[in-house]
Scaffold this motif. Structure first.
Motif, PDB file in Angstrom:
ATOM      1  N   ASP A 129       0.845  -1.196   0.000  1.00  0.00           N
ATOM      2  CA  ASP A 129       0.000   0.000   0.000  1.00  0.00           C
ATOM      3  C   ASP A 129       0.881   1.246   0.000  1.00  0.00           C
ATOM      4  OD1 ASP A 129      -2.160  -1.661   0.145  1.00  0.00           O
ATOM      5  OD2 ASP A 129      -2.123  -1.690   2.343  1.00  0.00           O
ATOM      6  N   ARG A 130       1.939   1.140   0.807  1.00  0.00           N
ATOM      7  CA  ARG A 130       2.812   2.299   0.901  1.00  0.00           C
ATOM      8  C   ARG A 130       4.214   1.775   1.212  1.00  0.00           C
ATOM      9  NH1 ARG A 130       4.803   6.076   4.232  1.00  0.00           N
ATOM     10  NH2 ARG A 130       4.856   8.192   3.391  1.00  0.00           N
ATOM     11  N   ILE A 131       5.183   2.223   0.456  1.00  0.00           N
ATOM     12  CA  ILE A 131       6.550   1.804   0.723  1.00  0.00           C
ATOM     13  C   ILE A 131       7.129   2.674   1.820  1.00  0.00           C
ATOM     14  CG2 ILE A 131       8.861   1.593  -0.282  1.00  0.00           C
ATOM     15  CD1 ILE A 131       7.389   1.326  -3.031  1.00  0.00           C
ATOM     16  N   PRO A 132       7.648   2.052   2.891  1.00  0.00           N
ATOM     17  CA  PRO A 132       8.225   2.865   3.966  1.00  0.00           C
ATOM     18  C   PRO A 132       9.329   3.756   3.408  1.00  0.00           C
ATOM     19  CG  PRO A 132       8.251   0.524   4.504  1.00  0.00           C
ATOM     20  CD  PRO A 132       7.805   0.638   3.096  1.00  0.00           C
ATOM     21  N   GLY A 133       9.324   5.002   3.783  1.00  0.00           N
ATOM     22  CA  GLY A 133      10.362   5.908   3.304  1.00  0.00           C
ATOM     23  C   GLY A 133       9.955   6.671   2.063  1.00  0.00           C
ATOM     24  N   GLN A 134       8.900   6.202   1.377  1.00  0.00           N
ATOM     25  CA  GLN A 134       8.449   6.933   0.186  1.00  0.00           C
ATOM     26  C   GLN A 134       7.713   8.190   0.616  1.00  0.00           C
ATOM     27  OE1 GLN A 134       5.218   5.196  -2.013  1.00  0.00           O
ATOM     28  NE2 GLN A 134       6.083   5.868  -3.965  1.00  0.00           N
TER      29      GLN A 134
END
Lengths: 285, 284
Positions: free
Chosen positions: A25-30
């Motif tokens: 769903d969401r890449i950490p750090g993006q």
């Protein structure tokens, strides 16, 4: 194989498969969609809030206007000054003093620093002088400059020059001394001459130090212009501020402050642009 | 001295011409802290033939880097004579080019401009000719497509390829390599050794390679010269008769292992000697 081992293996296989196939769903750090403008947004909001707060404090007249004018008072003072036509002349005079003095400091200071750092014995000879002047508050020299160069441009150019010169020299020296000796050895082994080393290694290699010296020097140059004009001048922003201050025209003092600050911000921005241009080879963070 | 006689023998039988000749090369260092001269290299006699690949093998601190610096002309010798093609080596010159242990690339220059740097300093080639040669060498060392990249964008192995191409771009009579792969990881190092030989087969420049890695010396060189621990003296010379071109099979061959073992024993004594001296100094 025990049941548990089989189970564990199946679990690992599942985990691997999930990891490969799932779209997160969401890449950490993006960074999120507004992250890019975060800096500008927060900065603007903070400055605008400060101005509003200042204006409100000034307008409810906790302090008399004489003591703390608000932003709108300063703006009005600025318009009045523009009409009287002396402000343009003051800016022109101060600008000349600043740019000539500062420009000279760069044109002279840069080769001076490079030579001092490169030729060890020249460095030994000049180090005591550089240390002496760098340790002395340069504005202390101003009465001397008034005697030598008079009330006009000359004395201010001299004090600006002296203020900016030493940070530039000292940083240039530090830049050369910080060069990677392996690069010098490499160039020498390819029969590089002194001039080649200067142009291709010493100069580009010390650019970051030189530019930070220029930025430090700019700060000193601005101080010198203002203080110099306050002590002895026929025109200029510093003189205007000193005169306004002595008759409690506080808003005019603030006009002077904003002009000096504006000049500092603009020149620093130009230096940063130059810095970015020279460092395009640096890894982008 | 048996070493002296063996080089004499080589000179007499040699079909090819002698490229580098060292006679009794002695190098002293001035050590500021000790306020005394310090003997780094002691009485080296070497002949290197044209087109030969010679490795100098020795423990760290044995003076092998000092010696190659003297050959490059950046280190003055304090005794003996050192000649290249019959001319005494007095300083750096366009007939030699060094590949350094640290890549020593200019971070503000692109790969192509770094490769051109040496030739540019030596004012060797015309602008167009050198650009063409640089592009050829960049492809030869396997960096095609990276011409415009900056060193900070390259891995350690790729930086060493640029380092090598920069030296080759000057078209030297002799290629000097000072432990160029020492800082790389084991896999990259082997790959770079293969690549170096591939490039060398094409260019056939005389090469002097410094290393402390026995396998590396055996794999690359026609002849391995073992330096003793400080001060550097020639302890032993071994001809490497492995066939060329060399590759993966060479490293697995029995002959490779034999030569490696031979050198291993020889160098082990020196490492122990050096360690003992360190300990003695620590105790004192």
């Amino acid at each position: 194989m025990t049941d548990r081992a089989a189970q564990r293996e199946a679990a690992t296989r599942d985990a691997v498969e999930t990891r490969v196939s799932a779209t997160p769903d969401r890449i950490p750090g993006q960074p999120g969609p507004i992250a890019r403008y975060e800096r500008a947004i927060i900065g603007t909001v903070s400055v605008v809030s400060f101005l509003i707060f200042w204006e409100v404090i000034a307008q409810i007249r906790l302090m008399p206007e004489l003591f703390l004018p608000g932003p709108s008072d300063i703006w009005r003072a600025y318009l009045v000054l523009l009409k009287t036509n002396t402000l343009g002349r003051d800016i022109w005079v101060s600008g000349q003093e600043l740019l000539v003095g500062y420009g000279l400091a760069i044109v002279v200071g840069l080769p001076f620093g490079l030579l001092m750092a490169w030729y060890k014995r020249l460095g030994f000879a000049l180090d005591p002088f550089v240390n002496f002047f760098f340790a002395t508050p340069r504005t202390a020299m101003f009465p001397l400059f008034l005697i030598w160069f008079g009330l006009g441009l000359g004395s201010k150019v001299a004090i600006v020059f002296l203020g900016a010169f030493f940070p530039i020299v000292i940083n240039t020296i530090a830049g050369v001394r910080n060069l990677d000796p392996a690069l010098i050895r490499m160039a020498r082994s390819f029969s590089a001459r002194d001039w080649d080393l200067f142009r291709d290694i010493v100069l580009p290699g010390s650019v970051p130090f030189i530019l930070s010296g220029c930025r430090l020097g700019l700060g000193h140059a601005l101080i010198s212009v203002v203080v110099g004009e306050m002590i002895g001048a026929e025109a200029g922003i510093g003189l205007m501020m000193a005169n306004a201050g002595s008759v409690f025209q506080t808003a005019r003092v603030f006009v002077g402050i904003t002009i000096v600050a504006g000049a500092g911000v603009i020149l620093t921005l130009i230096l940063q642009k130059i810095e970015a241009r020279f460092q395009s080879w640096k890894p982008q963070p | 001295m048996d070493v002296g006689s063996s080089t004499e023998g080589l000179r007499n039988n040699a079909v090819s011409r002698v490229n580098l000749r060292a006679r009794g090369v002695t190098i002293h260092y001035w050590v500021e802290r000790a306020n005394a001269a310090f003997l780094a290299v002691d009485g080296i006699d070497v002949d290197i033939q044209e087109g030969e690949f010679v490795a100098i093998l020795g423990p760290s601190g044995c003076g092998k880097t000092t010696f190659i610096n003297a050959v490059s002309g950046t280190q003055a010798i304090s005794g003996g004579s050192l000649t290249l093609d019959g001319k005494s080596i007095e300083g750096p010159g366009p007939d030699r080019a060094m590949v350094f242990q640290q890549a020593s690339l200019l971070p503000w220059r692109s790969v192509r401009d770094n490769v051109l740097f040496g030739a540019q300093m030596q004012r060797r080639l015309g602008r167009e000719e050198s650009a063409r040669r640089a592009d050829h060498l960049i492809k030869l060392v396997g960096l095609g497509g990276f011409e415009k990249a900056y060193p900070s964008e390259l891995s350690g192995g790729m930086q060493q390829r640029v380092n090598l191409a920069r030296a080759l771009a000057t078209n030297p009579r002799m290629l000097l390599l000072d432990e160029p792969f020492a800082a790389l990881d084991a896999q990259t190092r082997e790959l770079m050794q293969d690549e170096l030989l591939r490039v060398w087969e094409e260019e056939k420049t005389t090469a002097l390679f410094i290393t402390h890695d026995i396998k590396e010396a055996v794999f690359l060189a026609d002849r391995v010269i073992v330096f003793s621990a400080r001060p550097g003296r020639i302890k032993r010379e071994v001809q490497v008769d492995l066939p060329r071109p060399r590759g993966r099979e060479t490293r697995r061959s029995d002959r490779f292992r034999e030569i490696e073992d031979l050198l291993h024993d020889s160098i082990q004594e020196e490492v122990l000697a050096a360690a003992k001296r360190e300990l003695a100094r620590g105790a004192a």
